[in-house]
Design a protein around this motif. Structure first.
Motif, mmCIF file in Angstrom:
data_model
loop_
_atom_site.group_PDB
_atom_site.id
_atom_site.type_symbol
_atom_site.label_atom_id
_atom_site.label_comp_id
_atom_site.label_asym_id
_atom_site.label_seq_id
_atom_site.Cartn_x
_atom_site.Cartn_y
_atom_site.Cartn_z
ATOM 1 N N VAL A 1 0.650 -1.279 -0.032
ATOM 2 C CA VAL A 1 0.074 -0.058 -0.215
ATOM 3 C C VAL A 1 0.859 1.190 -0.014
ATOM 4 O O VAL A 1 0.667 2.283 -0.700
ATOM 5 N N LEU A 2 2.017 1.177 0.695
ATOM 6 C CA LEU A 2 2.862 2.159 0.892
ATOM 7 C C LEU A 2 3.472 2.503 -0.437
ATOM 8 O O LEU A 2 3.675 3.757 -0.967
ATOM 9 N N LEU A 3 3.864 1.449 -1.184
ATOM 10 C CA LEU A 3 4.678 1.585 -2.269
ATOM 11 C C LEU A 3 3.653 2.004 -3.568
ATOM 12 O O LEU A 3 4.032 2.933 -4.319
ATOM 13 N N PHE A 4 2.259 1.794 -3.507
ATOM 14 C CA PHE A 4 1.346 2.307 -4.427
ATOM 15 C C PHE A 4 1.312 3.694 -4.266
ATOM 16 O O PHE A 4 1.153 4.267 -5.309
ATOM 17 N N ALA A 5 1.068 4.209 -2.824
ATOM 18 C CA ALA A 5 0.919 5.438 -2.664
ATOM 19 C C ALA A 5 2.143 6.239 -3.167
ATOM 20 O O ALA A 5 1.868 7.343 -3.844
ATOM 21 N N LEU A 6 3.140 5.791 -2.929
ATOM 22 C CA LEU A 6 4.228 6.505 -3.399
ATOM 23 C C LEU A 6 4.398 6.729 -5.012
ATOM 24 O O LEU A 6 4.624 7.712 -5.639
ATOM 25 N N ILE A 7 3.998 5.422 -5.746
ATOM 26 C CA ILE A 7 4.055 5.375 -7.038
ATOM 27 C C ILE A 7 3.083 6.400 -7.686
ATOM 28 O O ILE A 7 3.219 7.292 -8.800
ATOM 29 N N GLN A 8 1.648 6.460 -7.021
ATOM 30 C CA GLN A 8 0.928 7.446 -7.450
ATOM 31 C C GLN A 8 1.404 8.895 -7.323
ATOM 32 O O GLN A 8 1.072 9.637 -8.190
ATOM 33 N N ILE A 9 2.180 9.225 -6.111
ATOM 34 C CA ILE A 9 2.607 10.741 -6.180
ATOM 35 C C ILE A 9 3.559 10.925 -7.355
ATOM 36 O O ILE A 9 3.658 11.756 -8.102
ATOM 37 N N VAL A 10 4.535 9.693 -7.688
ATOM 38 C CA VAL A 10 5.362 10.130 -8.962
ATOM 39 C C VAL A 10 4.724 10.262 -10.076
ATOM 40 O O VAL A 10 5.019 10.975 -10.996
ATOM 41 N N LEU A 11 3.654 9.524 -10.418
ATOM 42 C CA LEU A 11 2.848 9.424 -11.637
ATOM 43 C C LEU A 11 2.216 10.715 -11.755
ATOM 44 O O LEU A 11 2.164 11.371 -12.757
ATOM 45 N N LYS A 12 1.723 11.062 -10.731
ATOM 46 C CA LYS A 12 0.835 12.530 -10.813
ATOM 47 C C LYS A 12 1.422 13.827 -10.934
ATOM 48 O O LYS A 12 1.072 14.322 -11.882
#
Length: 269
Positions: free
Chosen positions: A117-128
């Motif tokens: 979940v942590l990794l997914f949240a960080l990836i979302q920030i990177v992509l956004k």
């Protein structure tokens, strides 16, 4: 909404840091993260010094928290990135805290859920924010991009190590294949991921974090398993050379070049 996000980001970061500190005092379950990790050591587990990178990550993330909260006190030119980040940073802090608790109390399978979940949240920030895909000012690179590129790079490695620990806890037999085979395979997969991220997303820092972890895996296995050790070392060298070369061919927008130009301008003025 923006002010609410800014305050929530700051408070969630403070809570995460406090819980992380407590997790290393022994006050939680009379143990620490490091002591629990020793119970589930695998061939993919880095040497203990590698975890010192958390210090750098938290300093970078602190920089983000201060940067995103500036408009609460002074007028800034642009802080719309706060709205673009949304609640993903808060979610990353919550997931980090939940991972700490689950790991300390040895709910290792549940800890894997939280770290993903942590990794997914960080990836979302990177992509956004389309990080590393356009030429940004050094302030954006240092206070918005780097915190999450370094952070996501480390959590990618940590996620693999976490799953490995779960498999050790539940005595997985590796389908009859040797631990060395699986360790080498996982190192190869991690290396490919880092190369793809470097050349498709220009996230060299992400790959350098991967190289840092792989060198630590080499150190951990140097006197135990030479096959795994030298595979990890070779992969680390490959990622480092790849990142340096990628930085060279993109030197016009390289942060190092930007920093040199910044200081040169300040000196001339």
């Amino acid at each position: 909404m923006k002010k609410l996000l800014q305050l929530a980001n700051a408070l969630s970061f403070i809570g995460m840091v406090i819980l992380n500190y407590l997790s290393n005092t022994g006050i939680l379950n009379n143990t620490t993260i490091g002591e629990v990790s020793k119970h589930y050591t695998t061939l993919f587990t880095p040497a203990s010094y590698a975890f010192s990178i958390w210090g750098l990550i938290y300093v970078l993330v602190l920089g983000f928290v201060i940067y995103q909260g500036r408009s609460l006190f002074v007028t800034v030119r642009d802080d719309d990135f706060v709205l673009k980040t949304g609640w993903w940073f808060v979610l990353s802090c919550i997931a980090n805290c939940l991972w700490i608790v689950a790991w300390i109390y040895e709910y290792t399978l549940l800890s894997s859920v939280f770290i993903f979940v942590l990794l997914f949240a960080l990836i979302q920030i990177v992509l956004k924010h389309k990080m590393e895909l356009y030429d940004a000012p050094i302030s954006v690179i240092a206070f918005l991009w780097w915190p999450f590129v370094f952070y996501s790079g480390w959590i990618t490695v940590a996620s693999i190590a976490n799953v490995s620990a779960v498999l050790v806890k539940y005595n997985w037999d590796g389908f009859g294949l040797s631990p060395t085979f699986w360790a080498v395979s996982v190192i190869a997969i991690a290396t490919i991921i880092n190369l793809v991220v470097t050349w498709r997303r220009n996230m060299r820092e992400f790959a350098l974090v991967g190289a840092w972890a792989l060198v630590a895996i080499y150190v951990a296995n140097n006197a135990i398993n030479m096959t795994v050790a030298y595979t990890a070392l070779g992969a680390a060298i490959l990622l480092t050379v790849s990142s340096l070369y990628q930085g060279y061919i993109n030197r016009e927008t390289n942060p190092v070049t930007k920093c040199l130009e910044f200081f040169k301008t300040r000196k001339l003025s």
